[in-house]
Scaffold this motif. Structure first.
Motif, PDB file in Angstrom:
ATOM      1  N   GLY A 131       0.802  -1.208   0.000  1.00 38.30           N
ATOM      2  CA  GLY A 131       0.000   0.000   0.000  1.00 38.30           C
ATOM      3  C   GLY A 131       0.839   1.263   0.000  1.00 38.30           C
ATOM      4  N   PRO A 132       0.182   2.410  -0.028  1.00 39.60           N
ATOM      5  CA  PRO A 132       0.895   3.692  -0.107  1.00 39.60           C
ATOM      6  C   PRO A 132       1.805   3.975   1.091  1.00 39.60           C
ATOM      7  CG  PRO A 132      -1.455   4.022   0.353  1.00 39.60           C
ATOM      8  CD  PRO A 132      -1.282   2.600  -0.054  1.00 39.60           C
ATOM      9  N   TRP A 133       1.420   3.504   2.286  1.00 36.19           N
ATOM     10  CA  TRP A 133       2.268   3.739   3.457  1.00 36.19           C
ATOM     11  C   TRP A 133       3.577   2.974   3.349  1.00 36.19           C
ATOM     12  CZ3 TRP A 133       1.671   7.484   6.915  1.00 36.19           C
ATOM     13  CH2 TRP A 133       0.413   8.068   7.038  1.00 36.19           C
ATOM     14  N   ARG A 134       3.525   1.746   2.831  1.00 39.76           N
ATOM     15  CA  ARG A 134       4.751   0.973   2.653  1.00 39.76           C
ATOM     16  C   ARG A 134       5.637   1.581   1.567  1.00 39.76           C
ATOM     17  NH1 ARG A 134       2.893  -5.417   3.167  1.00 39.76           N
ATOM     18  NH2 ARG A 134       2.310  -5.323   5.364  1.00 39.76           N
ATOM     19  N   TRP A 135       4.993   2.073   0.499  1.00 39.56           N
ATOM     20  CA  TRP A 135       5.773   2.738  -0.541  1.00 39.56           C
ATOM     21  C   TRP A 135       6.435   4.002   0.015  1.00 39.56           C
ATOM     22  CZ3 TRP A 135       7.382   0.292  -4.490  1.00 39.56           C
ATOM     23  CH2 TRP A 135       6.604  -0.669  -5.158  1.00 39.56           C
ATOM     24  N   LEU A 136       5.694   4.753   0.830  1.00 39.58           N
ATOM     25  CA  LEU A 136       6.256   5.964   1.427  1.00 39.58           C
ATOM     26  C   LEU A 136       7.425   5.617   2.340  1.00 39.58           C
ATOM     27  CD1 LEU A 136       6.217   8.978   2.056  1.00 39.58           C
ATOM     28  CD2 LEU A 136       4.476   8.516   3.812  1.00 39.58           C
ATOM     29  N   SER A 137       7.231   4.578   3.174  1.00 38.97           N
ATOM     30  CA  SER A 137       8.296   4.160   4.078  1.00 38.97           C
ATOM     31  C   SER A 137       9.532   3.721   3.310  1.00 38.97           C
ATOM     32  CB  SER A 137       7.790   3.017   4.966  1.00 38.97           C
ATOM     33  OG  SER A 137       8.827   2.548   5.797  1.00 38.97           O
ATOM     34  N   ALA A 138       9.328   2.930   2.265  1.00 39.09           N
ATOM     35  CA  ALA A 138      10.459   2.464   1.455  1.00 39.09           C
ATOM     36  C   ALA A 138      11.165   3.633   0.784  1.00 39.09           C
ATOM     37  CB  ALA A 138       9.976   1.466   0.414  1.00 39.09           C
ATOM     38  N   SER A 139      10.400   4.621   0.332  1.00 37.89           N
ATOM     39  CA  SER A 139      10.989   5.787  -0.328  1.00 37.89           C
ATOM     40  C   SER A 139      11.867   6.587   0.634  1.00 37.89           C
ATOM     41  CB  SER A 139       9.875   6.688  -0.889  1.00 37.89           C
ATOM     42  OG  SER A 139       9.112   6.001  -1.858  1.00 37.89           O
TER      43      SER A 139
END
Length: 299
Positions: A131-139
């Motif tokens: 989801g978007p939170w995981r993508w944000l965290s990875a970024s």
């Protein structure tokens, strides 16, 4: 068996803690590999021989645990184990080689981009939803790693390419480990993995073998024991949380590497190190907060 394993209760906070602990052990193996690959402990050892020592002593430690605990083994998925062991051996060997060519902070920062590869490969291979939170965290974690890499014209050299290649292999390995944890127990996975890895590494290392000094034998033993402990923590972590959730926490290895540099070699982190580390810790905290919130909603 597969039904029982796949129904393992998800415990994201414990999974994250185990991954952070594994990271502290992995950072220790990198420091020892650096010493073995340079003249710090005598005649430098080839990365292939360092990797063989890592599998030798890890296999001995895990075999002792198996003998004491006597877990019930099931029929292993040999093909999957061979794939996982080959990826792990290749990735670890490349990491050890990179540490001898470039500064430890650069090697660690580049090599531990593997959590991002792990998250990306988990999408097509495991069908995990990111989801978007995981993508944000990875970024944020990627940005922190880039800061710690201190991009210059000298970074993208042979050693950096070795580390990047190792990161890709270990990222793929994360997805394979998850497949194994869905059908086999942690000790069985570790024992079979290290047995196969020992066979591969011993065969290859025989072509570059030199007799280690007593100090080098001790360091090789340390590499193997620390890696065995790291493996145990990580295999249990991916049983308790999605691979795409667990993987980013491996970035804390960068923090431990900086800490070890300060305590052992007197290297004091500068503003760049603090900034990159803070970004990585922020990404892990953000992911843990979001996962905890999601778990409470589902319950």
């Amino acid at each position: 068996m597969s039904t029982t394993e796949s129904n393992t209760e998800q415990k994201p906070i414990l999974a994250a803690a185990l991954t952070v602990l594994a990271s502290s052990f992995v950072a220790g193996t990198t420091l020892l590999a650096k010493a073995l690959g340079t003249d710090a402990l005598g005649t430098p050892l080839n990365a292939l021989q360092v990797s063989q020592g890592r599998f030798l002593f890890a296999f001995m430690a895990i075999s002792l645990a198996v003998a004491v605990l006597r877990p019930k083994f099931t029929r292993p998925a040999i093909g999957t184990h061979i794939l996982r062991s080959t990826l792990g051996w290749g990735g670890v060997t490349l990491m050890f080689a990179a540490a001898a060519f470039i500064p430890l902070s650069d090697a660690t920062a580049i090599s531990f981009l593997n959590p991002v590869f792990g998250m990306l490969f988990a999408i097509p291979f495991l069908g995990e939803k990111v989801g978007p939170w995981r993508w944000l965290s990875a970024s944020i974690a990627i940005a922190g790693a880039i800061v710690l890499m201190r991009p210059t014209s000298g970074v993208l050299e042979f050693g950096a390419l070795l580390a990047l290649s190792g990161a890709v292999l270990l990222g793929v390995e994360v997805t394979v480990i998850k497949k194994l944890t869905n059908r086999e127990g942690p000790l069985q996975i570790l024992w079979v993995n290290n047995l196969i890895g020992l066979c591969i590494s011993t065969t290859v290392a025989s072509f570059v073998w030199i007799s280690p000094s007593p100090m080098q034998w001790a360091a090789l033993a340390g590499v193997g024991l620390l890696m065995a402990a790291a493996q145990s923590c990580f295999v249990n972590a991916v049983r308790l949380g999605d691979a795409s959730f667990v993987a980013p926490f491996f970035y804390t290895t960068l923090v431990f590497a900086a800490l070890y540099d300060g305590v052992i070699f007197g290297v004091i982190p500068d503003a760049v190190s603090y900034s990159g580390s803070a970004m990585i810790l922020l990404s892990a905290a953000l992911l843990a907060w979001r996962e905890t919130k999601r778990t409470k909603v589902q319950s």
